[in-house]
Design an enzyme around this catalytic site. Structure first.
Site, PDB file in Angstrom:
ATOM      1  N   LYS A 105     115.364  59.240  29.715  1.00 24.43           N
ATOM      2  CA  LYS A 105     114.879  58.452  28.579  1.00 24.43           C
ATOM      3  C   LYS A 105     113.354  58.488  28.570  1.00 24.43           C
ATOM      4  O   LYS A 105     112.709  58.006  29.495  1.00 24.43           O
ATOM      5  CB  LYS A 105     115.360  57.006  28.674  1.00 24.43           C
ATOM      6  CG  LYS A 105     114.722  56.115  27.605  1.00 24.43           C
ATOM      7  CD  LYS A 105     115.136  54.662  27.717  1.00 24.43           C
ATOM      8  CE  LYS A 105     114.241  53.798  26.831  1.00 24.43           C
ATOM      9  NZ  LYS A 105     114.597  52.372  26.907  1.00 24.43           N
ATOM     10  N   GLY A 166     112.322  43.414  23.952  1.00 25.65           N
ATOM     11  CA  GLY A 166     112.453  42.068  24.499  1.00 25.65           C
ATOM     12  C   GLY A 166     112.319  40.949  23.479  1.00 25.65           C
ATOM     13  O   GLY A 166     112.393  39.777  23.840  1.00 25.65           O
ATOM     14  N   ALA A 192     116.176  48.648  21.939  1.00 22.48           N
ATOM     15  CA  ALA A 192     115.187  47.564  21.900  1.00 22.48           C
ATOM     16  C   ALA A 192     115.376  46.653  20.697  1.00 22.48           C
ATOM     17  O   ALA A 192     115.613  47.105  19.588  1.00 22.48           O
ATOM     18  CB  ALA A 192     113.752  48.082  21.908  1.00 22.48           C
ATOM     19  N   GLY A 193     115.285  45.380  20.978  1.00 25.84           N
ATOM     20  CA  GLY A 193     115.280  44.377  19.922  1.00 25.84           C
ATOM     21  C   GLY A 193     116.559  43.577  19.775  1.00 25.84           C
ATOM     22  O   GLY A 193     116.566  42.539  19.110  1.00 25.84           O
ATOM     23  N   ASN A 214     119.042  45.606  27.118  1.00 23.68           N
ATOM     24  CA  ASN A 214     118.668  45.148  28.454  1.00 23.68           C
ATOM     25  C   ASN A 214     118.385  43.649  28.451  1.00 23.68           C
ATOM     26  O   ASN A 214     119.193  42.855  28.917  1.00 23.68           O
ATOM     27  CB  ASN A 214     117.467  45.931  28.998  1.00 23.68           C
ATOM     28  CG  ASN A 214     117.203  45.654  30.469  1.00 23.68           C
ATOM     29  OD1 ASN A 214     117.739  44.720  31.068  1.00 23.68           O
ATOM     30  ND2 ASN A 214     116.386  46.449  31.090  1.00 23.68           N
TER      31      ASN A 214
END
Lengths: 263, 73
Positions: A105, A166, A192-193, A214
């Site tokens: 990644k 995040g 993300a998000g 995550n």
């Protein structure tokens, strides 16, 4: 019946087949046992990992690999913390030596507070990594032109952000995510998000091949429960996408016939 | 025996370390009590393939990075 519905819906990236459409990060957990339990609950088959210096003052500290087996999960080493193409290539060469992984990644971030993908640096790093034999899943802005360029360079998956890393704000620009999906011949993942399960559902309903989560799991009050919720959310979104949703209309349409009423 | 000339000064993960003897990469990893199967080593910005750890000798002034996988997103 259930097998008929859910069966044979694998997705493929760089020739590797996965049945789970949820990829999870391994960062930000309070400890390694929680990391392991949440990943188990998520059903994920691929996990992102970071590459860092070993702590020379505590060489016997437990390591991620002791809890999240690289033989059970496909490790996707990332370039978090790299701000140049050179740093990214160095980091992933080390990752490749540590585990032999070519699938990586790439993320090259700009400075806080946005941590937005630095696209000129990302494009440069992608070129260097591809030239070095890596299969690059690339974190990028929700820019259809940049996404197409990354695909044409040879990136094996395009991973636009849904919202800043995040932030938990969900997909902020669904139109651009849809345009990227419509133009791509390689898998598109929202990375993300995501804040909660329905953000993952929404991303999958747009037609994403998978979602990467995550913080939303790791920082939830109960990460294991949230991991299970994300699994369900991704599955629901995928099924809804395949089912084909009804069109939005700005009027009511009764569910019961208006004919045959008693008089 | 002039032991002073045998001192091996290395920079490992940004820390200066002195060793009283000649070392290979394999011996350094062992001396640092690290699990060789779980780390990767860069010597003067070049990757050291794991299969060569036992043959690659270290010299004073060498700069090493020893990394492993940690949680990340």
């Amino acid at each position: 019946m259930d097998a008929q519905i859910t069966g044979n819906d694998d997705w493929t990236v760089a020739g590797r087949h996965f049945s789970s459409r949820l990829i999870v990060g391994t960062g930000k957990y309070k400890d390694l046992p929680t990391t392991a339990a949440a990943i188990e609950a998520s059903g994920a088959e691929m996990v992102t990992v970071a590459v860092r210096r070993v702590n020379l003052s505590d060489p016997k500290a437990p390591m991620l690999q002791d809890y999240v087996s690289p033989t059970r999960y496909t490790y996707l080493p990332n370039t978090a913390g790299c701000f140049t193409a050179d740093d990214a290539v160095r980091t992933l060469r080390l990752a490749r030596e540590a585990g032999g992984w070519n699938l990586v990644k790439l993320e090259v971030l700009g400075p806080p507070p946005t941590l937005y993908p630095d696209m000129p640096a990302t494009l440069e790093a992608a070129a260097a990594l591809i030239a070095d034999g890596f299969e690059v899943m690339v974190y990028c802005s929700d820019d259809p032109i940049a996404a197409k360029r990354l695909e044409e360079m040879g990136c094996v998956a395009i991973m636009p952000l849904g919202a800043p890393i995040g932030s938990g704000l969900g997909v902020q620009n669904p139109l651009m995510i849809q345009m990227i999906i419509a133009n791509a011949k390689v898998p598109v993942l929202v990375d993300a998000g995501v804040g909660t399960a329905y953000d993952a559902t929404f991303a999958m309903e747009l037609g994403c091949d998978a979602v990467l989560v995550n913080s939303a799991i790791a920082l939830a009050s109960d990460p294991v429960l949230m991991a299970r919720a994300m699994k369900a959310g991704v599955e629901a979104g995928r099924l809804a996408f395949r089912a084909g949703r009804i069109p939005r209309i700005n009027a009511a349409n009764p569910s019961s016939p208006l004919t045959g009423l008693i008089r | 025996m002039d032991t002073a000339t045998e001192i091996l000064n290395l920079t490992v993960n940004g820390e200066r370390r002195a060793f009283p003897t000649r070392l290979t990469v394999a011996a350094l990893v062992t001396a640092l009590e690290l699990d060789m199967r779980k780390v990767a080593v860069e010597l003067n910005r070049e990757i050291v393939p794991r299969s060569t750890y036992g043959q690659v000798a270290l010299h004073s002034g060498d700069i090493l990075e020893i990394v492993h996988f940690i949680g990340g997103g």
